[in-house]
Structures are given as structure tokens and as C-alpha cells.
Design a protein around this motif. Structure first.
Motif, PDB file in Angstrom:
ATOM      1  N   TYR A 131      -7.445  10.561  10.486  1.00 34.49           N
ATOM      2  CA  TYR A 131      -6.120  10.182  10.975  1.00 34.49           C
ATOM      3  C   TYR A 131      -5.701   8.813  10.430  1.00 34.49           C
ATOM      4  CZ  TYR A 131      -2.344   9.142  14.292  1.00 34.49           C
ATOM      5  OH  TYR A 131      -1.137   8.806  14.862  1.00 34.49           O
ATOM      6  N   THR A 132      -6.583   7.839  10.527  1.00 36.38           N
ATOM      7  CA  THR A 132      -6.226   6.492  10.061  1.00 36.38           C
ATOM      8  C   THR A 132      -6.066   6.443   8.545  1.00 36.38           C
ATOM      9  OG1 THR A 132      -8.594   5.899  10.096  1.00 36.38           O
ATOM     10  CG2 THR A 132      -7.269   5.311  12.027  1.00 36.38           C
ATOM     11  N   THR A 133      -6.870   7.227   7.837  1.00 32.87           N
ATOM     12  CA  THR A 133      -6.706   7.308   6.381  1.00 32.87           C
ATOM     13  C   THR A 133      -5.346   7.878   6.033  1.00 32.87           C
ATOM     14  OG1 THR A 133      -9.088   7.584   6.000  1.00 32.87           O
ATOM     15  CG2 THR A 133      -7.607   8.308   4.249  1.00 32.87           C
ATOM     16  N   ALA A 134      -4.934   8.916   6.768  1.00 37.78           N
ATOM     17  CA  ALA A 134      -3.634   9.527   6.522  1.00 37.78           C
ATOM     18  C   ALA A 134      -2.501   8.537   6.742  1.00 37.78           C
ATOM     19  CB  ALA A 134      -3.443  10.743   7.418  1.00 37.78           C
ATOM     20  N   ILE A 135      -2.614   7.730   7.794  1.00 35.84           N
ATOM     21  CA  ILE A 135      -1.581   6.728   8.069  1.00 35.84           C
ATOM     22  C   ILE A 135      -1.449   5.760   6.894  1.00 35.84           C
ATOM     23  CG2 ILE A 135      -0.980   4.732   9.499  1.00 35.84           C
ATOM     24  CD1 ILE A 135      -2.168   6.166  11.885  1.00 35.84           C
ATOM     25  N   LEU A 136      -2.575   5.233   6.449  1.00 32.38           N
ATOM     26  CA  LEU A 136      -2.538   4.231   5.376  1.00 32.38           C
ATOM     27  C   LEU A 136      -2.172   4.845   4.033  1.00 32.38           C
ATOM     28  CD1 LEU A 136      -5.579   1.991   6.356  1.00 32.38           C
ATOM     29  CD2 LEU A 136      -3.150   1.605   6.777  1.00 32.38           C
ATOM     30  N   TRP A 137      -2.592   6.076   3.780  1.00 31.88           N
ATOM     31  CA  TRP A 137      -2.180   6.744   2.547  1.00 31.88           C
ATOM     32  C   TRP A 137      -0.684   7.016   2.541  1.00 31.88           C
ATOM     33  CZ3 TRP A 137      -6.545  10.858   1.370  1.00 31.88           C
ATOM     34  CH2 TRP A 137      -7.620  10.194   0.760  1.00 31.88           C
ATOM     35  N   LEU A 138      -0.128   7.336   3.720  1.00 31.96           N
ATOM     36  CA  LEU A 138       1.316   7.538   3.812  1.00 31.96           C
ATOM     37  C   LEU A 138       2.045   6.239   3.485  1.00 31.96           C
ATOM     38  CD1 LEU A 138       3.761   9.300   4.516  1.00 31.96           C
ATOM     39  CD2 LEU A 138       3.438   8.652   6.920  1.00 31.96           C
ATOM     40  N   PHE A 139       1.569   5.127   4.035  1.00 33.20           N
ATOM     41  CA  PHE A 139       2.164   3.832   3.740  1.00 33.20           C
ATOM     42  C   PHE A 139       1.978   3.468   2.269  1.00 33.20           C
ATOM     43  CE2 PHE A 139       2.233   3.082   8.339  1.00 33.20           C
ATOM     44  CZ  PHE A 139       3.430   2.384   8.475  1.00 33.20           C
ATOM     45  N   THR A 140       0.850   3.839   1.700  1.00 32.49           N
ATOM     46  CA  THR A 140       0.596   3.560   0.278  1.00 32.49           C
ATOM     47  C   THR A 140       1.611   4.271  -0.598  1.00 32.49           C
ATOM     48  OG1 THR A 140      -1.779   3.280   0.683  1.00 32.49           O
ATOM     49  CG2 THR A 140      -1.091   3.708  -1.592  1.00 32.49           C
ATOM     50  N   GLY A 141       1.840   5.555  -0.318  1.00 26.84           N
ATOM     51  CA  GLY A 141       2.794   6.328  -1.110  1.00 26.84           C
ATOM     52  C   GLY A 141       4.214   5.829  -0.964  1.00 26.84           C
ATOM     53  N   LEU A 142       4.642   5.649   0.274  1.00 28.94           N
ATOM     54  CA  LEU A 142       5.999   5.165   0.517  1.00 28.94           C
ATOM     55  C   LEU A 142       6.165   3.745  -0.036  1.00 28.94           C
ATOM     56  CD1 LEU A 142       6.601   6.431   4.171  1.00 28.94           C
ATOM     57  CD2 LEU A 142       7.483   7.409   2.046  1.00 28.94           C
ATOM     58  N   GLY A 143       5.141   2.922   0.156  1.00 22.49           N
ATOM     59  CA  GLY A 143       5.206   1.545  -0.341  1.00 22.49           C
ATOM     60  C   GLY A 143       5.320   1.484  -1.848  1.00 22.49           C
ATOM     61  N   ALA A 144       4.615   2.399  -2.539  1.00 26.45           N
ATOM     62  CA  ALA A 144       4.675   2.423  -4.003  1.00 26.45           C
ATOM     63  C   ALA A 144       6.076   2.744  -4.492  1.00 26.45           C
ATOM     64  CB  ALA A 144       3.676   3.441  -4.547  1.00 26.45           C
ATOM     65  N   VAL A 145       6.734   3.683  -3.825  1.00 22.75           N
ATOM     66  CA  VAL A 145       8.097   4.058  -4.215  1.00 22.75           C
ATOM     67  C   VAL A 145       9.066   2.917  -3.919  1.00 22.75           C
ATOM     68  CG1 VAL A 145      10.017   5.642  -3.778  1.00 22.75           C
ATOM     69  CG2 VAL A 145       7.679   6.524  -3.907  1.00 22.75           C
ATOM     70  N   VAL A 146       8.983   2.354  -2.719  1.00 20.99           N
ATOM     71  CA  VAL A 146       9.884   1.268  -2.339  1.00 20.99           C
ATOM     72  C   VAL A 146       9.672   0.044  -3.220  1.00 20.99           C
ATOM     73  CG1 VAL A 146      10.488  -0.377  -0.512  1.00 20.99           C
ATOM     74  CG2 VAL A 146      10.117   2.042   0.045  1.00 20.99           C
ATOM     75  N   PHE A 147       8.403  -0.305  -3.470  1.00 20.82           N
ATOM     76  CA  PHE A 147       8.080  -1.481  -4.280  1.00 20.82           C
ATOM     77  C   PHE A 147       8.665  -1.369  -5.680  1.00 20.82           C
ATOM     78  CE2 PHE A 147       5.223  -3.621  -7.304  1.00 20.82           C
ATOM     79  CZ  PHE A 147       5.308  -4.931  -6.845  1.00 20.82           C
ATOM     80  N   ARG A 148       8.444  -0.229  -6.340  1.00 20.92           N
ATOM     81  CA  ARG A 148       8.943  -0.073  -7.705  1.00 20.92           C
ATOM     82  C   ARG A 148      10.465   0.024  -7.727  1.00 20.92           C
ATOM     83  NH1 ARG A 148       8.199  -1.928 -12.569  1.00 20.92           N
ATOM     84  NH2 ARG A 148       8.848  -0.500 -14.228  1.00 20.92           N
ATOM     85  N   THR A 149      11.044   0.654  -6.718  1.00 21.49           N
ATOM     86  CA  THR A 149      12.504   0.747  -6.651  1.00 21.49           C
ATOM     87  C   THR A 149      13.125  -0.636  -6.586  1.00 21.49           C
ATOM     88  OG1 THR A 149      12.415   2.895  -5.517  1.00 21.49           O
ATOM     89  CG2 THR A 149      14.462   1.650  -5.337  1.00 21.49           C
ATOM     90  N   VAL A 150      12.594  -1.506  -5.720  1.00 24.77           N
ATOM     91  CA  VAL A 150      13.118  -2.867  -5.595  1.00 24.77           C
ATOM     92  C   VAL A 150      12.888  -3.653  -6.886  1.00 24.77           C
ATOM     93  CG1 VAL A 150      12.888  -5.054  -4.351  1.00 24.77           C
ATOM     94  CG2 VAL A 150      12.846  -2.889  -3.088  1.00 24.77           C
ATOM     95  N   GLN A 151      11.730  -3.458  -7.516  1.00 24.08           N
ATOM     96  CA  GLN A 151      11.478  -4.100  -8.812  1.00 24.08           C
ATOM     97  C   GLN A 151      12.561  -3.717  -9.818  1.00 24.08           C
ATOM     98  OE1 GLN A 151       7.485  -3.128 -10.192  1.00 24.08           O
ATOM     99  NE2 GLN A 151       6.934  -5.300 -10.056  1.00 24.08           N
ATOM    100  N   LEU A 152      12.893  -2.435  -9.857  1.00 26.00           N
ATOM    101  CA  LEU A 152      13.883  -1.952 -10.810  1.00 26.00           C
ATOM    102  C   LEU A 152      15.275  -2.489 -10.517  1.00 26.00           C
ATOM    103  CD1 LEU A 152      12.693   1.752 -11.235  1.00 26.00           C
ATOM    104  CD2 LEU A 152      12.524  -0.095 -12.911  1.00 26.00           C
ATOM    105  N   PHE A 153      15.553  -2.806  -9.258  1.00 23.72           N
ATOM    106  CA  PHE A 153      16.824  -3.438  -8.925  1.00 23.72           C
ATOM    107  C   PHE A 153      17.016  -4.705  -9.761  1.00 23.72           C
ATOM    108  CE2 PHE A 153      17.007  -1.770  -4.262  1.00 23.72           C
ATOM    109  CZ  PHE A 153      17.360  -0.521  -4.730  1.00 23.72           C
ATOM    110  N   PHE A 154      15.939  -5.483  -9.925  1.00 22.61           N
ATOM    111  CA  PHE A 154      16.005  -6.743 -10.650  1.00 22.61           C
ATOM    112  C   PHE A 154      15.838  -6.553 -12.158  1.00 22.61           C
ATOM    113  CE2 PHE A 154      14.668  -7.865  -6.345  1.00 22.61           C
ATOM    114  CZ  PHE A 154      15.534  -8.920  -6.052  1.00 22.61           C
ATOM    115  N   ILE A 155      15.048  -5.544 -12.556  1.00 23.62           N
ATOM    116  CA  ILE A 155      14.770  -5.335 -13.980  1.00 23.62           C
ATOM    117  C   ILE A 155      15.896  -4.587 -14.682  1.00 23.62           C
ATOM    118  CG2 ILE A 155      13.203  -4.253 -15.641  1.00 23.62           C
ATOM    119  CD1 ILE A 155      10.977  -4.599 -13.548  1.00 23.62           C
TER     120      ILE A 155
END
Length: 214
Positions: A131-155
Motif C-alpha cells: 500500500y505505501t509503495t503504491a502511494i509513493l509510486w503514484l506520487f512519483t509518476g504524477l510528480g514526474a509529469v508535473v515537474f517536466r511540464t513546469v520545466q517546459l513552461f520555462f524552456i
């Protein structure tokens, strides 16, 4: 370019630059099917959705890229592998190694520190490692998309970032659409796509500038 034109361009560059091998295309078909299943499961069984998304969909997808896709000079598009990596909009191989390293590290850290340094509540920890692995993996996936999206806003600009995020989220459905015939090509012994199929249309303003997403 307008939003739809840029989306078409990013998808086209994704296809022509990073999906030459039919095995890779077939693995993307399987991966896309798993992602669609995880989209459904997220409303039914979130833990199962995350496990299907990471352990099946993501692993199949990255096996295709790391082990089957050629990394020498791309004669079809007349560009080097290094060039493609440098213009890749989303996660190139180097960025993927970082992301996958984080993914693998998560359950290891949880074995040592079940609360993930206080990030998880006691009630969540009591649900168990899966259960806890699933929570953190979900945050990892969503975080990766959000992080790169915001990076691209500036790039590249806000529109390009939103286009890439849209592409990533809709890739499973698009991959099924364009790679559903990959098993038939493999059965014929056709191992490489020459990019002359019906989808091979150069979008408006094509300059090799947009490339592969995650």
C-alpha cells in the motif's frame, strides 16, 4: 503553431524518432493496454492501478526503448541518436534512468523507514508495504509529469508544456491506434518501420525540434 498542430508534431516526432523497431511498437501496444486498464482501476482499486501502471505498463515500455530501439545513426530521419536525445521534449534516456532509479529506490527506503521519514501517516504504514509503495509510486509518476511540464513552461513556453502533458496522458490511446498492427508486421518478419505508413505526414513547421515524451 496552434495547440492541436503542436500536439500532432510532438506525436509525429515521437513516432518517427523513437519507434522504428516493431518489437518496441508491440511492447508499446501492450504497455498502452496496461495503462488503459490502470486508468480504469484507479477508480476501483488504486493500489492495483499503480502496480499495473508501473510494474507492467512502464516496464514494458522502457524495455522497448532501452533494448530494442536502435541507437546508431538514424538514416530514415538523417539525424544522430545524440541529436534526438538533445531535442527530446520529455524524458530522454538519461532522464529516464534518474526516474527509474527513484522508482526502484522507493520500496527499498520503505523497508528501512516504513513512514518514509514521516511523510506517511501511522494508519497508512499499518496498511502494509504494498500500500505505501503504491502511494509513493503514484506520487512519483504524477510528480514526474508535473515537474517536466513546469520545466517546459520555462524552456519552451506554457503551450508546449501543456501539449506535452496532454500527449503523455493520452499516449496509451494513441499508441493503441497507431501500433495495433505491430503483431501482424512481426508475424511477417518486418522488424523495422520505414515511416512511410499513413501516419507519416510532416506537420506544419516541422524542424526536428520536438521529440519524444516519457
Amino acid at each position: 503553431m496552434k495547440f492541436r498542430e503542436e500536439l500532432h508534431k510532438q506525436r509525429w516526432d515521437d513516432h518517427r524518432f523513437y519507434h522504428h523497431n516493431r518489437v518496441n511498437q508491440f511492447l508499446h501496444l501492450l504497455s498502452a493496454s496496461c495503462f488503459v486498464a490502470s486508468y480504469y482501476l484507479i477508480f476501483v482499486d488504486p493500489v492495483a492501478a499503480v502496480m499495473v501502471g508501473w510494474l507492467l505498463a512502464m516496464v514494458l515500455r522502457q524495455i522497448g526503448h532501452f533494448y530494442f530501439e536502435p541507437k546508431d545513426f538514424d538514416h530514415v530521419n538523417a539525424v544522430s541518436h545524440e541529436y534526438k536525445e538533445s531535442v527530446k521534449v520529455g524524458y530522454n534516456l538519461r532522464r529516464k534512468v534518474v526516474l527509474l532509479s527513484i522508482w526502484v529506490t522507493v520500496p527499498i527506503v520503505l523497508l528501512i523507514n516504513p513512514s518514509f521519514f514521516g511523510f506517511l501517516s501511522e494508519a497508512q504504514v499499518e496498511e502494509g508495504l504494498l500500500y505505501t509503495t503504491a502511494i509513493l509510486w503514484l506520487f512519483t509518476g504524477l510528480g514526474a509529469v508535473v515537474f517536466r511540464t513546469v520545466q517546459l513552461f520555462f524552456i519552451m513556453g506554457i503551450q508546449s508544456g501543456l501539449v506535452w502533458a496532454t500527449k503523455i496522458l493520452t499516449d496509451p490511446f494513441h499508441d493503441i491506434k497507431i501500433y495495433h498492427r505491430s503483431p501482424w508486421y512481426l508475424a511477417k518478419g518486418d522488424m523495422y518501420d520505414d515511416m512511410t505508413d499513413w501516419y507519416a505526414q510532416v506537420p506544419v513547421g516541422d524542424d526536428h525540434g520536438a521529440a519524444k515524451g516519457m
